[in-house]
Design an enzyme around this catalytic site. Structure first.
Site, PDB file in Angstrom:
ATOM      1  N   PRO A   9       0.790  -1.226   0.000  1.00 15.87           N
ATOM      2  CA  PRO A   9       0.000   0.000   0.000  1.00 15.87           C
ATOM      3  C   PRO A   9       0.829   1.286   0.000  1.00 15.87           C
ATOM      4  O   PRO A   9       1.865   1.369   0.676  1.00 15.87           O
ATOM      5  CB  PRO A   9      -0.828  -0.099   1.290  1.00 15.87           C
ATOM      6  CG  PRO A   9      -0.159  -1.126   2.117  1.00 15.87           C
ATOM      7  CD  PRO A   9       0.502  -2.072   1.155  1.00 15.87           C
ATOM      8  N   ARG A  17       4.895  10.833  -2.704  1.00 14.14           N
ATOM      9  CA  ARG A  17       4.595  10.634  -1.286  1.00 14.14           C
ATOM     10  C   ARG A  17       5.819  10.956  -0.408  1.00 14.14           C
ATOM     11  O   ARG A  17       6.889  10.369  -0.607  1.00 14.14           O
ATOM     12  CB  ARG A  17       4.230   9.154  -1.130  1.00 14.14           C
ATOM     13  CG  ARG A  17       4.140   8.657   0.270  1.00 14.14           C
ATOM     14  CD  ARG A  17       4.145   7.132   0.297  1.00 14.14           C
ATOM     15  NE  ARG A  17       3.857   6.682   1.635  1.00 14.14           N
ATOM     16  CZ  ARG A  17       4.106   5.467   2.087  1.00 14.14           C
ATOM     17  NH1 ARG A  17       4.634   4.563   1.273  1.00 14.14           N
ATOM     18  NH2 ARG A  17       3.820   5.134   3.312  1.00 14.14           N
ATOM     19  N   TYR A  22      10.927   9.049   1.249  1.00 14.99           N
ATOM     20  CA  TYR A  22      10.939   8.005   0.217  1.00 14.99           C
ATOM     21  C   TYR A  22      11.606   8.425  -1.096  1.00 14.99           C
ATOM     22  O   TYR A  22      11.688   7.616  -2.011  1.00 14.99           O
ATOM     23  CB  TYR A  22       9.505   7.528  -0.048  1.00 14.99           C
ATOM     24  CG  TYR A  22       8.853   6.934   1.187  1.00 14.99           C
ATOM     25  CD1 TYR A  22       9.318   5.745   1.738  1.00 14.99           C
ATOM     26  CD2 TYR A  22       7.785   7.575   1.828  1.00 14.99           C
ATOM     27  CE1 TYR A  22       8.738   5.197   2.881  1.00 14.99           C
ATOM     28  CE2 TYR A  22       7.197   7.040   2.967  1.00 14.99           C
ATOM     29  CZ  TYR A  22       7.679   5.860   3.489  1.00 14.99           C
ATOM     30  OH  TYR A  22       7.116   5.327   4.619  1.00 14.99           O
ATOM     31  N   ARG A 105      12.557   5.245  12.839  1.00 16.33           N
ATOM     32  CA  ARG A 105      11.277   5.960  12.745  1.00 16.33           C
ATOM     33  C   ARG A 105      10.374   5.636  13.949  1.00 16.33           C
ATOM     34  O   ARG A 105      10.855   5.173  14.975  1.00 16.33           O
ATOM     35  CB  ARG A 105      10.624   5.623  11.394  1.00 16.33           C
ATOM     36  CG  ARG A 105      11.503   6.039  10.211  1.00 16.33           C
ATOM     37  CD  ARG A 105      10.843   5.735   8.885  1.00 16.33           C
ATOM     38  NE  ARG A 105       9.618   6.519   8.709  1.00 16.33           N
ATOM     39  CZ  ARG A 105       8.713   6.254   7.754  1.00 16.33           C
ATOM     40  NH1 ARG A 105       8.911   5.253   6.899  1.00 16.33           N
ATOM     41  NH2 ARG A 105       7.634   7.000   7.659  1.00 16.33           N
TER      42      ARG A 105
HETATM   43  C1  DQA Z   1       8.041   1.238   4.184  1.00 18.67           C
HETATM   44  C2  DQA Z   1       8.046   1.502   5.688  1.00 18.67           C
HETATM   45  C3  DQA Z   1       6.659   1.271   6.283  1.00 18.67           C
HETATM   46  O1  DQA Z   1       6.688   1.534   7.683  1.00 18.67           O
HETATM   47  C4  DQA Z   1       5.663   2.203   5.643  1.00 18.67           C
HETATM   48  O2  DQA Z   1       4.370   1.953   6.145  1.00 18.67           O
HETATM   49  C5  DQA Z   1       5.680   2.143   4.156  1.00 18.67           C
HETATM   50  C6  DQA Z   1       6.970   2.054   3.476  1.00 18.67           C
HETATM   51  C7  DQA Z   1       9.396   1.587   3.537  1.00 18.67           C
HETATM   52  O3  DQA Z   1       9.598   1.162   2.401  1.00 18.67           O
HETATM   53  O4  DQA Z   1      10.212   2.295   4.120  1.00 18.67           O
HETATM   54  O5  DQA Z   1       4.653   2.259   3.505  1.00 18.67           O
HETATM   55  O6  DQA Z   1       7.798  -0.134   3.969  1.00 18.67           O
END
Ligand code: DQA
Length: 143
Positions: A9, A17, A22, A105
């Site tokens: 998701p 995003r 990211y 995080r």
């Molecule tokens: C994630 C880390 C998860 O905590 C977050 O909910 C994501 C992305 C990452 O790629 O850093 O959707 O999986």
């Protein structure tokens, strides 16, 4: 060698995003680079869904045929017993991937429901986490 990348998701919004976490690159563009790098060596397929059941269906579909699966389950990582059960049910090894360093995080991101059923975990290297996971699968398969 056949390796699948599965994104969960909100990962369809990569590049848009929260770019400070990211990055600025969309996954389709990164996938192009990966395909160029592994051309002739790995047959890569890509699947993304925002729905838990669709991710499980995809794991069932390819999990008896592919050599490896790179899975970024997004937030389902932290909640989904059902995805963990699907990984246990299939034969193909799965590498858990995160773009961000989840351990730096919020605390709710520190626990993964799926790590214990995965071959290994790669987190915190930006999109390069996916390439590192591919390398891990290639090394695992040639052992
Ligand atoms: C994630 C880390 C998860 O905590 C977050 O909910 C994501 C992305 C990452 O790629 O850093 O959707 O999986």
């Amino acid at each position: 060698m056949k390796i699948a990348i599965i994104n969960g998701p909100n990962l369809n919004l990569l590049g848009v995003r929260e770019p400070s976490i990211y990055g600025n690159e969309g996954f389709e563009s990164y996938l192009k680079t990966l395909n160029e790098v592994y051309d002739g060596e790995v047959e890569l397929t890509y699947f993304q869904s925002n729905h838990e059941g669709a991710i499980i269906d995809q794991l069932h579909k390819i999990g008896f045929e592919y050599d490896g699966i790179v899975l970024n389950a997004g937030a389902y990582t932290h909640t989904s017993v059902a995805i963990a059960d699907a990984i246990s049910a299939i034969k193909t090894p799965v590498v858990e991937v995160h773009i961000s360093n989840v351990h730096k995080r919020e605390e709710f991101r520190h626990h993964s429901m799926i790590s214990r059923v995965c071959l290994g975990v790669i987190a915190g290297f930006g999109l390069d986490s996916y390439r590192l996971a591919l390398e891990a699968i290639i090394a695992h398969c040639s052992n």
